[in-house]
Motif scaffolding. Structure first.
Motif, PDB file in Angstrom:
ATOM      1  N   ASP A 158       2.159   7.906   4.198  1.00 11.80           N
ATOM      2  CA  ASP A 158       2.879   7.109   3.201  1.00 11.80           C
ATOM      3  C   ASP A 158       3.121   5.701   3.722  1.00 11.80           C
ATOM      4  O   ASP A 158       3.396   5.497   4.908  1.00 11.80           O
ATOM      5  N   MET A 159       3.054   4.721   2.827  1.00 10.54           N
ATOM      6  CA  MET A 159       3.258   3.326   3.232  1.00 10.54           C
ATOM      7  C   MET A 159       4.084   2.584   2.198  1.00 10.54           C
ATOM      8  O   MET A 159       3.797   2.650   1.003  1.00 10.54           O
ATOM      9  N   ASP A 160       5.123   1.885   2.668  1.00 12.53           N
ATOM     10  CA  ASP A 160       5.943   0.987   1.854  1.00 12.53           C
ATOM     11  C   ASP A 160       5.707  -0.442   2.322  1.00 12.53           C
ATOM     12  O   ASP A 160       5.692  -0.708   3.524  1.00 12.53           O
ATOM     13  N   ILE A 161       5.542  -1.362   1.370  1.00 13.17           N
ATOM     14  CA  ILE A 161       5.406  -2.784   1.694  1.00 13.17           C
ATOM     15  C   ILE A 161       6.550  -3.533   1.035  1.00 13.17           C
ATOM     16  O   ILE A 161       6.828  -3.343  -0.151  1.00 13.17           O
ATOM     17  N   GLU A 162       7.229  -4.397   1.813  1.00  9.65           N
ATOM     18  CA  GLU A 162       8.409  -5.105   1.319  1.00  9.65           C
ATOM     19  C   GLU A 162       8.587  -6.396   2.097  1.00  9.65           C
ATOM     20  O   GLU A 162       7.836  -6.686   3.024  1.00  9.65           O
TER      21      GLU A 162
ATOM     22  N   LYS B 115      -3.977   6.955   2.076  1.00 14.08           N
ATOM     23  CA  LYS B 115      -4.379   8.317   1.745  1.00 14.08           C
ATOM     24  C   LYS B 115      -3.275   9.094   1.029  1.00 14.08           C
ATOM     25  O   LYS B 115      -3.551  10.129   0.432  1.00 14.08           O
ATOM     26  N   LYS B 116      -2.041   8.602   1.110  1.00 14.04           N
ATOM     27  CA  LYS B 116      -0.932   9.326   0.489  1.00 14.04           C
ATOM     28  C   LYS B 116      -0.262   8.442  -0.560  1.00 14.04           C
ATOM     29  O   LYS B 116      -0.905   7.996  -1.487  1.00 14.04           O
ATOM     30  N   ASP B 117       1.041   8.202  -0.450  1.00 14.82           N
ATOM     31  CA  ASP B 117       1.778   7.436  -1.454  1.00 14.82           C
ATOM     32  C   ASP B 117       1.961   5.991  -0.994  1.00 14.82           C
ATOM     33  O   ASP B 117       2.434   5.738   0.114  1.00 14.82           O
ATOM     34  N   LEU B 118       1.623   5.056  -1.868  1.00 16.84           N
ATOM     35  CA  LEU B 118       1.710   3.626  -1.565  1.00 16.84           C
ATOM     36  C   LEU B 118       2.723   2.983  -2.504  1.00 16.84           C
ATOM     37  O   LEU B 118       2.573   3.047  -3.723  1.00 16.84           O
ATOM     38  N   ASP B 119       3.766   2.365  -1.930  1.00 10.01           N
ATOM     39  CA  ASP B 119       4.799   1.674  -2.706  1.00 10.01           C
ATOM     40  C   ASP B 119       4.786   0.188  -2.353  1.00 10.01           C
ATOM     41  O   ASP B 119       4.909  -0.175  -1.175  1.00 10.01           O
ATOM     42  N   LEU B 120       4.657  -0.661  -3.368  1.00  4.87           N
ATOM     43  CA  LEU B 120       4.735  -2.107  -3.195  1.00  4.87           C
ATOM     44  C   LEU B 120       6.048  -2.551  -3.802  1.00  4.87           C
ATOM     45  O   LEU B 120       6.213  -2.551  -5.033  1.00  4.87           O
TER      46      LEU B 120
ATOM     47  N   GLY C 205       7.594  -8.982  -2.020  1.00  6.40           N
ATOM     48  CA  GLY C 205       6.648  -9.820  -1.301  1.00  6.40           C
ATOM     49  C   GLY C 205       5.576 -10.362  -2.232  1.00  6.40           C
ATOM     50  O   GLY C 205       5.444  -9.947  -3.389  1.00  6.40           O
ATOM     51  N   SER C 206       4.814 -11.307  -1.719  1.00 11.21           N
ATOM     52  CA  SER C 206       3.701 -11.902  -2.461  1.00 11.21           C
ATOM     53  C   SER C 206       2.409 -11.458  -1.791  1.00 11.21           C
ATOM     54  O   SER C 206       2.130 -11.842  -0.650  1.00 11.21           O
ATOM     55  N   ILE C 207       1.612 -10.645  -2.485  1.00 11.47           N
ATOM     56  CA  ILE C 207       0.431 -10.015  -1.897  1.00 11.47           C
ATOM     57  C   ILE C 207      -0.802 -10.418  -2.688  1.00 11.47           C
ATOM     58  O   ILE C 207      -0.837 -10.297  -3.908  1.00 11.47           O
ATOM     59  N   THR C 208      -1.810 -10.892  -1.970  1.00 14.78           N
ATOM     60  CA  THR C 208      -3.069 -11.307  -2.575  1.00 14.78           C
ATOM     61  C   THR C 208      -4.196 -10.522  -1.918  1.00 14.78           C
ATOM     62  O   THR C 208      -4.258 -10.451  -0.687  1.00 14.78           O
ATOM     63  N   VAL C 209      -5.057  -9.921  -2.747  1.00 14.87           N
ATOM     64  CA  VAL C 209      -6.085  -9.018  -2.219  1.00 14.87           C
ATOM     65  C   VAL C 209      -7.456  -9.418  -2.745  1.00 14.87           C
ATOM     66  O   VAL C 209      -7.637  -9.625  -3.954  1.00 14.87           O
ATOM     67  N   LEU C 210      -8.427  -9.502  -1.845  1.00 14.92           N
ATOM     68  CA  LEU C 210      -9.839  -9.642  -2.186  1.00 14.92           C
ATOM     69  C   LEU C 210     -10.571  -8.483  -1.531  1.00 14.92           C
ATOM     70  O   LEU C 210     -10.386  -8.217  -0.345  1.00 14.92           O
ATOM     71  N   ALA C 211     -11.405  -7.757  -2.305  1.00 12.60           N
ATOM     72  CA  ALA C 211     -12.048  -6.568  -1.745  1.00 12.60           C
ATOM     73  C   ALA C 211     -13.478  -6.422  -2.227  1.00 12.60           C
ATOM     74  O   ALA C 211     -13.788  -6.682  -3.397  1.00 12.60           O
ATOM     75  N   ALA C 212     -14.350  -5.961  -1.321  1.00 12.45           N
ATOM     76  CA  ALA C 212     -15.726  -5.655  -1.674  1.00 12.45           C
ATOM     77  C   ALA C 212     -15.814  -4.405  -2.524  1.00 12.45           C
ATOM     78  O   ALA C 212     -16.776  -4.217  -3.276  1.00 12.45           O
ATOM     79  N   ASN C 213     -14.802  -3.532  -2.426  1.00 17.88           N
ATOM     80  CA  ASN C 213     -14.782  -2.310  -3.217  1.00 17.88           C
ATOM     81  C   ASN C 213     -13.489  -2.299  -4.048  1.00 17.88           C
ATOM     82  O   ASN C 213     -13.297  -3.146  -4.901  1.00 17.88           O
TER      83      ASN C 213
ATOM     84  N   ASN D  36      -2.685   9.479  -3.439  1.00 21.11           N
ATOM     85  CA  ASN D  36      -1.678  10.256  -4.160  1.00 21.11           C
ATOM     86  C   ASN D  36      -0.999   9.455  -5.256  1.00 21.11           C
ATOM     87  O   ASN D  36      -0.753   9.966  -6.346  1.00 21.11           O
ATOM     88  N   SER D  37      -0.648   8.204  -4.963  1.00 18.19           N
ATOM     89  CA  SER D  37       0.017   7.378  -5.972  1.00 18.19           C
ATOM     90  C   SER D  37       0.051   5.935  -5.526  1.00 18.19           C
ATOM     91  O   SER D  37      -0.025   5.623  -4.333  1.00 18.19           O
ATOM     92  N   VAL D  38       0.184   5.052  -6.540  1.00 12.12           N
ATOM     93  CA  VAL D  38       0.465   3.636  -6.307  1.00 12.12           C
ATOM     94  C   VAL D  38       1.635   3.277  -7.205  1.00 12.12           C
ATOM     95  O   VAL D  38       1.584   3.487  -8.417  1.00 12.12           O
ATOM     96  N   GLN D  39       2.705   2.719  -6.600  1.00  7.01           N
ATOM     97  CA  GLN D  39       3.840   2.241  -7.368  1.00  7.01           C
ATOM     98  C   GLN D  39       4.073   0.764  -7.050  1.00  7.01           C
ATOM     99  O   GLN D  39       4.190   0.395  -5.883  1.00  7.01           O
ATOM    100  N   VAL D  40       4.133  -0.047  -8.091  1.00  8.53           N
ATOM    101  CA  VAL D  40       4.476  -1.459  -7.940  1.00  8.53           C
ATOM    102  C   VAL D  40       5.859  -1.645  -8.544  1.00  8.53           C
ATOM    103  O   VAL D  40       6.040  -1.479  -9.750  1.00  8.53           O
ATOM    104  N   LYS D  41       6.833  -1.988  -7.685  1.00 10.31           N
ATOM    105  CA  LYS D  41       8.229  -2.056  -8.120  1.00 10.31           C
ATOM    106  C   LYS D  41       8.763  -3.486  -8.177  1.00 10.31           C
ATOM    107  O   LYS D  41       9.813  -3.727  -8.770  1.00 10.31           O
ATOM    108  N   GLY D  42       8.084  -4.425  -7.541  1.00 15.32           N
ATOM    109  CA  GLY D  42       8.561  -5.796  -7.521  1.00 15.32           C
ATOM    110  C   GLY D  42       7.574  -6.691  -6.810  1.00 15.32           C
ATOM    111  O   GLY D  42       6.499  -6.269  -6.385  1.00 15.32           O
TER     112      GLY D  42
END
Length: 440
Positions: free
Chosen positions: A159-163, A181-186, A189-197, A204-210
């Motif tokens: 599990d991973m939380d980003i804040e 691989k498990k639960d991801l909570d955002l 913060g200000s997050i910018t993503v560039l991805a080849a895939n 398991n889940s993605v939650q964007v809360k703020g």
């Protein structure tokens, strides 16, 4: 090999942000972005890891420099600063322990794998302070995705939380941007993503809360994939600002996709042939109860393949070349679209709303122009459905109620709103003709 689509403004900005992440600019970058004072948030005994190219200075316990990487192996809080060309690995062994990593004006690059890799931990928390970047691979790898490359530039097997109040730029040139691989909570913060895939993937889940999340991905923008665990495989956006540009599906959930707040803008640029191009896609449920949602796609804007779409509130704006909203499998008789609140504005190349089950409206409003003459009327609230053809740019006058601007060519108008009364005759004109229809 993925086809490289011309890079748009968002992608160009991302590439620019990633371009300065190498260790060669470390002195100038550190002078431009002084370390943020994290004394109020970090314990007095936290460990500080200062990166400097291929070396690292470690003050405190629980971490060691292993040459190609710095490994964190004990519970605690670890502050990472500076610029380095070695991966950060979190591995607390068979007895998982909680770890907090604070990125404080840190830039981490790894050419062969994740820049930050959580192999084993209890709860992993990533805090952002200042301006940070995580880069896997190099820019030229965007055209040659390696399907065997693991994880993402930021990759957690727990599990991973980003804040935090800082920013993070993630460049996943090898594969995904952020992967869990498990639960991801955002959370913030200000997050910018560039991805080849995929841009952001939580099995398991993605939650964007703020916070703010901007994604540019050559695969899916945001996705959750788990089908075999009860209550998992979902994506939920409850707050913050989310902007997605993808060359496949924008936001995809194996089970449920719930939007309960915040702001979401999705542009799905896939061709619908080699790459799927749906803005929002889910297996069992798509729910919109609040928030501002804007969708632009080559295929269906909202697609719930084996379940239903429920809209109880919020604002939804759709521009697409296929169906605006579609629920259920073809000829299954299952898959309902229910609208009990909210404000829907739809411009669809095919049908505005297509339900294999029922299509009912008991509240809210729908203003839709679509390119199909086979649009079904809604049940429940009074509904105006009439065939009238026109072109992009037309202004349609609907009786004395309102006017609607056409964003693409159309053949049909669907209107549900306050002020419509069953049995009423309403004249719709578009400048080149008019038709009088009965409200059902």
């Amino acid at each position: 090999m993925k086809k490289l689509i011309p890079i748009l403004l968002l992608t160009a900005l991302l590439l620019s942000a990633c371009a300065g992440s190498g260790s060669g600019d470390k002195q100038a970058a550190q002078s431009e972005s002084p370390a943020v004072d994290t004394a109020e948030t970090l314990a007095s005994d936290h460990t500080v890891i200062t990166l400097n190219g291929e070396s690292a200075e470690i003050r405190g316990g629980g971490a060691r420099d292993e040459g190609a990487s710095v490994t964190i192996s004990a519970a605690g809080t670890y502050e990472i600063t500076g610029r380095g060309d070695k991966a950060i690995v979190v591995d607390t062994g068979d007895d998982p322990m909680d770890v907090t990593v604070v990125l404080n004006n840190a830039s981490v690059t790894c050419l062969s794998g994740p820049a930050l890799h959580v192999r084993q931990a209890g709860q992993f928390r990533l805090q952002l302070a200042g301006q940070n970047s995580l880069v896997s691979g190099t820019e030229d790898m965007l055209q040659n995705l390696d399907p065997e490359a693991s994880g993402g530039a930021l990759y957690s097997e727990d599990d991973m939380d980003i804040e935090g109040d800082g920013s993070l730029t993630v460049c996943g040139y090898l594969n995904n941007g952020i992967a869990c691989k498990k639960d991801l909570d955002l959370n913030s913060g200000s997050i910018t993503v560039l991805a080849a895939n995929n841009g952001v993937k939580g099995n398991n889940s993605v939650q964007v809360k703020g916070g703010t999340l901007s994604v540019s991905a050559w695969g899916d923008g945001i996705k959750a994939t788990t089908l075999d665990k009860e209550g998992k495989g979902y994506v939920e956006i409850s707050g913050g600002t989310v902007i997605v540009e993808s060359w496949s599906d924008g936001v995809q959930a194996a089970t449920e996709l719930r939007i309960t707040g915040g702001s979401l803008s999705v542009t799905a640029r896939g061709d619908g042939v080699e790459n799927s191009s749906k803005a929002l896609k889910a297996g069992s449920l798509i729910l919109l109860s609040d928030g501002l949602v804007s969708l632009n796609s080559q295929e269906d804007a909202l697609r719930c393949s084996e379940g239903s779409v429920s809209i109880t509130g919020g604002t939804l704006d759709i521009l697409c070349l296929s169906d605006g909203i579609q629920a259920g499998e073809k000829d299954s008789g299952l898959g309902d679209v229910t609208v009990s609140g909210g404000d829907l504005r739809i411009s669809a190349g095919n049908r505005a709303i297509k339900a294999q089950g029922s299509f009912s409206v008991t509240g809210g409003s729908i203003r839709a122009l679509c390119g199909s003459e086979k649009q079904n009327p809604a049940t429940g609230s009074p509904c105006l459905l009439c065939l009238i053809s026109g072109a992009q740019g037309d202004s349609l006058q609907i009786g004395d109620l309102e006017s609607i601007q056409a964003r693409q060519d159309y053949k049909c108008l669907l209107l549900v709103r306050e002020g419509l009364n069953a049995g009423a005759q309403i004249t719709v004109s578009n400048g080149s003709g008019s038709i009088t229809a009965t409200v059902k």
